[in-house]
Design an enzyme around this catalytic site. Structure first.
Site, PDB file in Angstrom:
ATOM      1  N   SER A 101       0.847  -1.122   0.224  1.00  0.00           N
ATOM      2  CA  SER A 101      -0.102  -0.175   0.008  1.00  0.00           C
ATOM      3  C   SER A 101       0.689   1.255  -0.086  1.00  0.00           C
ATOM      4  O   SER A 101       2.100   1.353   0.562  1.00  0.00           O
ATOM      5  CB  SER A 101      -0.810   0.038   1.231  1.00  0.00           C
ATOM      6  OG  SER A 101      -1.456   1.272   1.544  1.00  0.00           O
ATOM      7  N   SER A 102       0.297   2.209  -0.550  1.00  0.00           N
ATOM      8  CA  SER A 102       0.936   3.575  -0.454  1.00  0.00           C
ATOM      9  C   SER A 102       1.250   4.101   0.842  1.00  0.00           C
ATOM     10  O   SER A 102       2.038   5.032   1.014  1.00  0.00           O
ATOM     11  CB  SER A 102       0.342   4.541  -1.371  1.00  0.00           C
ATOM     12  OG  SER A 102      -0.890   4.668  -0.788  1.00  0.00           O
ATOM     13  N   CYS A 103       0.432   3.610   1.772  1.00  0.00           N
ATOM     14  CA  CYS A 103       0.699   4.077   3.079  1.00  0.00           C
ATOM     15  C   CYS A 103       2.154   3.648   3.813  1.00  0.00           C
ATOM     16  O   CYS A 103       2.444   4.089   4.999  1.00  0.00           O
ATOM     17  CB  CYS A 103      -0.357   3.624   4.056  1.00  0.00           C
ATOM     18  SG  CYS A 103      -0.311   1.851   4.604  1.00  0.00           S
TER      19      CYS A 103
ATOM     20  N   TYR B 238      -0.636  -0.750  10.072  1.00  0.00           N
ATOM     21  CA  TYR B 238      -0.726  -1.655   8.703  1.00  0.00           C
ATOM     22  C   TYR B 238       0.657  -1.379   7.955  1.00  0.00           C
ATOM     23  O   TYR B 238       1.202  -2.165   7.466  1.00  0.00           O
ATOM     24  CB  TYR B 238      -1.966  -1.267   8.170  1.00  0.00           C
ATOM     25  CG  TYR B 238      -2.114  -1.710   6.699  1.00  0.00           C
ATOM     26  CD1 TYR B 238      -2.547  -3.319   6.806  1.00  0.00           C
ATOM     27  CD2 TYR B 238      -1.961  -0.878   5.413  1.00  0.00           C
ATOM     28  CE1 TYR B 238      -2.898  -3.827   5.415  1.00  0.00           C
ATOM     29  CE2 TYR B 238      -2.219  -1.597   4.347  1.00  0.00           C
ATOM     30  CZ  TYR B 238      -2.532  -3.002   4.018  1.00  0.00           C
ATOM     31  OH  TYR B 238      -2.856  -3.735   3.161  1.00  0.00           O
TER      32      TYR B 238
ATOM     33  N   LYS C 264       3.473  -3.893   6.231  1.00  0.00           N
ATOM     34  CA  LYS C 264       3.689  -4.019   4.838  1.00  0.00           C
ATOM     35  C   LYS C 264       5.302  -3.528   4.622  1.00  0.00           C
ATOM     36  O   LYS C 264       5.645  -4.066   3.831  1.00  0.00           O
ATOM     37  CB  LYS C 264       2.732  -3.056   4.156  1.00  0.00           C
ATOM     38  CG  LYS C 264       1.112  -3.551   4.022  1.00  0.00           C
ATOM     39  CD  LYS C 264       1.241  -4.888   3.273  1.00  0.00           C
ATOM     40  CE  LYS C 264      -0.135  -5.535   3.055  1.00  0.00           C
ATOM     41  NZ  LYS C 264      -0.114  -6.811   2.515  1.00  0.00           N
TER      42      LYS C 264
ATOM     43  N   HIS D 132     -12.781   1.783   3.090  1.00  0.00           N
ATOM     44  CA  HIS D 132     -12.102   2.892   2.527  1.00  0.00           C
ATOM     45  C   HIS D 132     -13.049   3.955   2.360  1.00  0.00           C
ATOM     46  O   HIS D 132     -14.102   3.840   1.952  1.00  0.00           O
ATOM     47  CB  HIS D 132     -11.046   2.651   1.703  1.00  0.00           C
ATOM     48  CG  HIS D 132      -9.873   1.694   2.113  1.00  0.00           C
ATOM     49  ND1 HIS D 132      -9.737   0.361   1.959  1.00  0.00           N
ATOM     50  CD2 HIS D 132      -8.962   2.166   2.954  1.00  0.00           C
ATOM     51  CE1 HIS D 132      -8.701  -0.132   2.547  1.00  0.00           C
ATOM     52  NE2 HIS D 132      -8.026   0.784   3.282  1.00  0.00           N
TER      53      HIS D 132
END
Length: 316
Positions: free
Chosen positions: A108-110, A137, A141, A180
């Site tokens: 994920s971009s997070c 999270y 990742k 989301h």
């Protein structure tokens, strides 16, 4: 990669995994393997090892994760950290031990710092602090990305990580507590439309900028990584275009046909001010998204309407 290579898709029932499954089937792949969470608990190392011994997959695509929005991440930090690490660690390490040569890890971009320069480049990973509302999270990742990088470096195996921007599409999660922003808005506007076009209350100020990618485009990126040996370990997947949350809400409102007011609750958190992906590396290799945002929202809303009776709330 041959069309009869045995490919295990972890999380094949989820939004991303099912899109990958459909796309691989459509282009002629015939030996796909998937297990539901009841059939295989990916948090259990023993179960994962037993599965690999029995099935002997040649390729693993990890689209399995515990996911959710700001509220879910905030309320269940331990589960988001630990369960995601358990899932990916079991898959990555067992794949390595089983001699799997190709592994595609989805993140994920997070994973990128909250205030990293925009657009987000792959090399800004671990250069600053994370967004607090989803750091649990994100940390999980990041550990998956670094595990795949380490295997690539130490064992010279084709383990690659793809970091998508915000994904949406058919088979999304529309539960208001755990979904989301985009699917949550679709449901809110739809229910408000049925309720005489009642006002819709949304979190934050509406000013943060976000990028959204239709899930079929993400699946196409995975197929691209499957059929090519990518030269680096980490690639961003997105559209390279973003818009404000306010503009997103107005687009969804128009698609749904809601004509009531939108009320912004600025007491609620906005999250990261902006998150736009630099996708130049994937573009240079030959992949590019195909579905524009309005078209994707229409496809998603139509699927929502067709499956509204089956959409159930997720229990945390």
């Amino acid at each position: 990669m041959s069309k009869d290579s045995k490919i295990y898709i972890a999380g094949h029932r989820g939004m991303v995994g099912s899109a990958i499954w459909r796309q691989l089937k459509a282009i002629g792949y015939t030996n796909l393997v998937g297990k539901t969470s009841k059939e295989l608990d990916l948090r259990s190392q023993a179960e994962v090892i037993s599965f690999f011994k029995e099935e002997k997959p040649e390729v693993v695509i990890d689209a399995a994760a515990r996911v959710g929005g700001i509220l879910a991440n905030n309320d269940f930090p331990y589960q988001f950290l630990m369960e995601n690490m358990q899932i990916q660690n079991n898959l990555i390490d067992t794949a390595l031990q089983a001699g799997v040569e190709k592994f595609i890890f989805l993140g994920s971009s997070c994973i990128y710092p909250k205030l990293a320069p925009q657009p987000l480049k792959e090399d800004c990973l671990l250069t600053d602090s994370l967004e607090p509302t989803n750091e649990w999270y994100a940390i999980a990742k990041i550990s998956g990305v670094k595990s795949c990088e380490a295997i690539r470096k130490q064992f010279d195996k084709d383990y690659v990580s793809l970091m998508p921007t915000n994904l949406y599409g058919t088979h999304d999660n529309f539960d208001l507590k755990t979904s989301h922003v985009l699917p949550a808005m679709i449901r809110k506007f739809h229910e408000a439309k049925l309720n005489n076009h009642a006002p819709v209350n949304l979190w934050g100020s509406g000013t943060p900028m976000r990028e959204f990618l239709f899930v079929d485009d993400m699946a196409a990126a995975v197929v691209f990584a499957l059929e090519n040996k990518l030269p680096e370990h980490l690639y961003n997947i997105g559209t390279g275009e973003d818009l404000t949350i306010k503009a997103l809400a107005e687009t969804i409102q128009e698609v749904v046909g809601h004509t009531g007011a939108i009320v912004w609750d600025s007491s609620k958190p906005d999250g990261t001010p902006r998150k736009l992906m630099d996708i130049s590396k994937m573009h240079e290799l030959g992949w590019k998204h195909q579905v524009d945002l309005t078209t994707g929202i229409r496809k998603t809303y139509n699927w929502f309407l067709e499956n509204i009776e089956e959409i159930k709330e997720v229990k945390m």
